[in-house]
Design an enzyme around this catalytic site. Structure first.
Site, PDB file in Angstrom:
ATOM      1  N   SER A   1      21.340 -32.430   4.762  1.00 53.49           N
ATOM      2  CA  SER A   1      21.794 -32.457   3.378  1.00 53.49           C
ATOM      3  C   SER A   1      21.782 -31.330   2.805  1.00 53.49           C
ATOM      4  O   SER A   1      20.919 -30.402   2.992  1.00 53.49           O
ATOM      5  CB  SER A   1      21.282 -33.648   2.575  1.00 53.49           C
ATOM      6  OG  SER A   1      21.729 -33.833   1.504  1.00 53.49           O
TER       7      SER A   1
ATOM      8  N   HIS B   1      25.323 -24.154  -4.972  1.00 51.40           N
ATOM      9  CA  HIS B   1      25.639 -23.863  -6.201  1.00 51.40           C
ATOM     10  C   HIS B   1      25.887 -22.181  -6.242  1.00 51.40           C
ATOM     11  O   HIS B   1      25.074 -21.313  -6.354  1.00 51.40           O
ATOM     12  CB  HIS B   1      24.685 -24.250  -7.155  1.00 51.40           C
ATOM     13  CG  HIS B   1      24.286 -25.763  -7.284  1.00 51.40           C
ATOM     14  ND1 HIS B   1      25.171 -26.228  -8.026  1.00 51.40           N
ATOM     15  CD2 HIS B   1      23.121 -26.125  -7.010  1.00 51.40           C
ATOM     16  CE1 HIS B   1      24.565 -27.575  -7.935  1.00 51.40           C
ATOM     17  NE2 HIS B   1      23.468 -27.489  -7.219  1.00 51.40           N
TER      18      HIS B   1
ATOM     19  N   HIS C   1      28.946 -30.397  -1.697  1.00 51.29           N
ATOM     20  CA  HIS C   1      27.591 -31.363  -1.043  1.00 51.29           C
ATOM     21  C   HIS C   1      28.255 -31.906   0.226  1.00 51.29           C
ATOM     22  O   HIS C   1      29.409 -32.433   0.326  1.00 51.29           O
ATOM     23  CB  HIS C   1      27.510 -32.320  -1.994  1.00 51.29           C
ATOM     24  CG  HIS C   1      26.792 -33.661  -1.598  1.00 51.29           C
ATOM     25  ND1 HIS C   1      27.370 -34.809  -1.253  1.00 51.29           N
ATOM     26  CD2 HIS C   1      25.389 -33.754  -1.239  1.00 51.29           C
ATOM     27  CE1 HIS C   1      26.419 -35.497  -0.665  1.00 51.29           C
ATOM     28  NE2 HIS C   1      25.048 -34.724  -0.676  1.00 51.29           N
TER      29      HIS C   1
ATOM     30  N   ASN D   1      26.697 -34.297   3.428  1.00 55.07           N
ATOM     31  CA  ASN D   1      25.353 -35.155   3.894  1.00 55.07           C
ATOM     32  C   ASN D   1      25.901 -36.230   5.123  1.00 55.07           C
ATOM     33  O   ASN D   1      26.928 -36.684   5.205  1.00 55.07           O
ATOM     34  CB  ASN D   1      24.797 -36.277   3.015  1.00 55.07           C
ATOM     35  CG  ASN D   1      23.826 -37.122   3.474  1.00 55.07           C
ATOM     36  OD1 ASN D   1      23.849 -38.312   3.972  1.00 55.07           O
ATOM     37  ND2 ASN D   1      22.466 -36.428   3.321  1.00 55.07           N
TER      38      ASN D   1
ATOM     39  N   ARG E   1      24.011 -38.559   8.124  1.00 53.55           N
ATOM     40  CA  ARG E   1      22.865 -39.406   8.257  1.00 53.55           C
ATOM     41  C   ARG E   1      22.657 -40.591   9.323  1.00 53.55           C
ATOM     42  O   ARG E   1      23.757 -41.159   9.435  1.00 53.55           O
ATOM     43  CB  ARG E   1      21.997 -39.745   6.979  1.00 53.55           C
ATOM     44  CG  ARG E   1      23.076 -40.875   6.082  1.00 53.55           C
ATOM     45  CD  ARG E   1      22.533 -40.994   4.800  1.00 53.55           C
ATOM     46  NE  ARG E   1      23.463 -41.846   3.961  1.00 53.55           N
ATOM     47  CZ  ARG E   1      24.649 -41.554   3.380  1.00 53.55           C
ATOM     48  NH1 ARG E   1      24.824 -40.384   3.267  1.00 53.55           N
ATOM     49  NH2 ARG E   1      25.301 -42.587   2.828  1.00 53.55           N
TER      50      ARG E   1
ATOM     51  N   HIS F   1      27.736 -43.593 -16.849  1.00 56.23           N
ATOM     52  CA  HIS F   1      27.179 -43.480 -18.573  1.00 56.23           C
ATOM     53  C   HIS F   1      28.062 -42.501 -19.146  1.00 56.23           C
ATOM     54  O   HIS F   1      28.109 -42.571 -20.365  1.00 56.23           O
ATOM     55  CB  HIS F   1      25.819 -43.059 -18.445  1.00 56.23           C
ATOM     56  CG  HIS F   1      25.481 -41.773 -17.787  1.00 56.23           C
ATOM     57  ND1 HIS F   1      25.443 -41.534 -16.336  1.00 56.23           N
ATOM     58  CD2 HIS F   1      25.135 -40.663 -18.386  1.00 56.23           C
ATOM     59  CE1 HIS F   1      25.236 -40.145 -16.234  1.00 56.23           C
ATOM     60  NE2 HIS F   1      25.009 -39.636 -17.326  1.00 56.23           N
TER      61      HIS F   1
ATOM     62  N   GLY G   1       8.465 -41.746  -0.325  1.00 51.13           N
ATOM     63  CA  GLY G   1       7.410 -40.611  -0.346  1.00 51.13           C
ATOM     64  C   GLY G   1       7.735 -39.453   0.167  1.00 51.13           C
ATOM     65  O   GLY G   1       7.026 -38.814   0.946  1.00 51.13           O
ATOM     66  N   GLY G   2       9.121 -39.192   0.009  1.00 50.34           N
ATOM     67  CA  GLY G   2       9.386 -37.808   0.506  1.00 50.34           C
ATOM     68  C   GLY G   2       8.777 -36.541  -0.269  1.00 50.34           C
ATOM     69  O   GLY G   2       8.505 -36.654  -1.116  1.00 50.34           O
TER      70      GLY G   2
END
Length: 299
Positions: free
Chosen positions: A91, A95, A105, A107, A109, A174, A257-258
């Site tokens: 990933s 910027h 971006h 990614n 996987r 939102h 829990g990364g």
């Protein structure tokens, strides 16, 4: 036949290939931070901050294990909840310093969910998307054409579906606003077979540099001033909002829990928020909203 070792070899090689090219572009070096996860697995984070081109950029590789698939990963497949899992991927988020160079971006996987007495369930996911601050039609067309080319060997229907999925996913509900100009996005890809799905994921990863580097080279030396910089750091706030509120990858990393530093390396170093700010009509800033942050067929 499922070949996880081949996926791992591809991903680690992809990370190195991309970092090598980005270091050439920037002229600086990415630090290397290898880490272990107490619950199982680990990864390698490559990061640059304060570069000549990239104000901040991260390219992360991870391969983690767990006893229970997190809710963010099993939402589309509730029947897999409670299975042990392994997940691996690359990933990146870049910027740039110059507001005329877009944030990007990528990614790619692979997930495997396992349960005693049952066959492993695997799937691939990934994509890339572009987030400009100042819009250039030439750049948008180029980026989307390369995304199309990455998918065309696998069927003409893939690009329209994955482009629409990207437009839907990278949308700030939102705000009722797109994060950027999209690209491609896919998840839960497990057909027609492992080899073909893996090949599609590889093609997406291998097309990233040709999608992004020409845009960087066209825009990196364009002059800018305080106005452009102010708008860039304002729009970066939308990037932060999406990643912290909506992004499933961020949620997966935190729920499993990364490593927090590696998960949040996608956030930009300087961001401003303003109360109810609106661009002046007819300005380049307003044109980003009217002409670019709308879903359209760029190719």
């Amino acid at each position: 036949m499922m070949d996880i070792a081949a996926v791992k070899n591809y991903l680690t090689g992809l990370q190195q290939t991309i970092v090598d090219q980005l270091e050439t572009l920037d002229g600086g070096s990415f630090l290397r931070d290898e880490w272990q996860r107490p619950q199982g697995g680990g990864g390698v984070t490559r990061l640059i901050e304060g570069g000549a081109l990239f104000e901040r950029g991260g390219v992360g590789y991870s391969h983690v294990f767990g006893d229970n698939l997190p809710p963010s990963a099993s939402a589309a497949r509730p029947e897999l909840a409670g299975r042990s899992f392994q997940a691996m991927g690359v990933s990146l988020v870049l910027h740039p310093r110059n507001p005329h160079v877009p944030t990007v971006h990528l990614n790619v996987r692979c997930f495997v969910a396992e349960k005693a007495g049952a066959a492993p369930v695997w799937w691939f996911g990934g994509g890339m998307d572009l987030t400009p601050y100042y819009g250039f039609e030439e750049d948008a067309i180029h980026f989307h054409r390369v995304c199309r080319d990455a998918l065309s060997p696998f069927g003409a229907d893939h690009h329209p579906r994955f482009k629409q999925a990207c437009d839907r996913y990278f949308f700030l509900k939102h705000r009722n606003e797109a994060r950027g100009i999209g690209g491609i996005f896919f998840d839960d890809l497990a057909e027609p077979d492992f080899e073909t799905a893996f090949a599609l994921m590889r093609s997406v990863g291998e097309h990233f540099l040709s999608a992004y580097v020409p845009i960087v080279e066209r825009r990196r030396d364009l002059p800018y001033g305080e106005r452009e910089r102010d708008f860039q750091v304002y729009r970066r706030g939308r990037y932060v909002e999406f990643n912290l509120v909506h992004d499933r990858g961020t949620l997966f990393g935190l729920q499993s829990g990364g490593r927090t530093e590696s998960i949040l390396m996608s956030l930009p170093p300087v961001v401003h928020w303003r109360y109810d700010w609106q661009p002046q009509p007819g300005t380049p800033e307003a044109r980003l909203y009217t002409d670019f942050l709308v879903a359209k067929d760029w190719v």
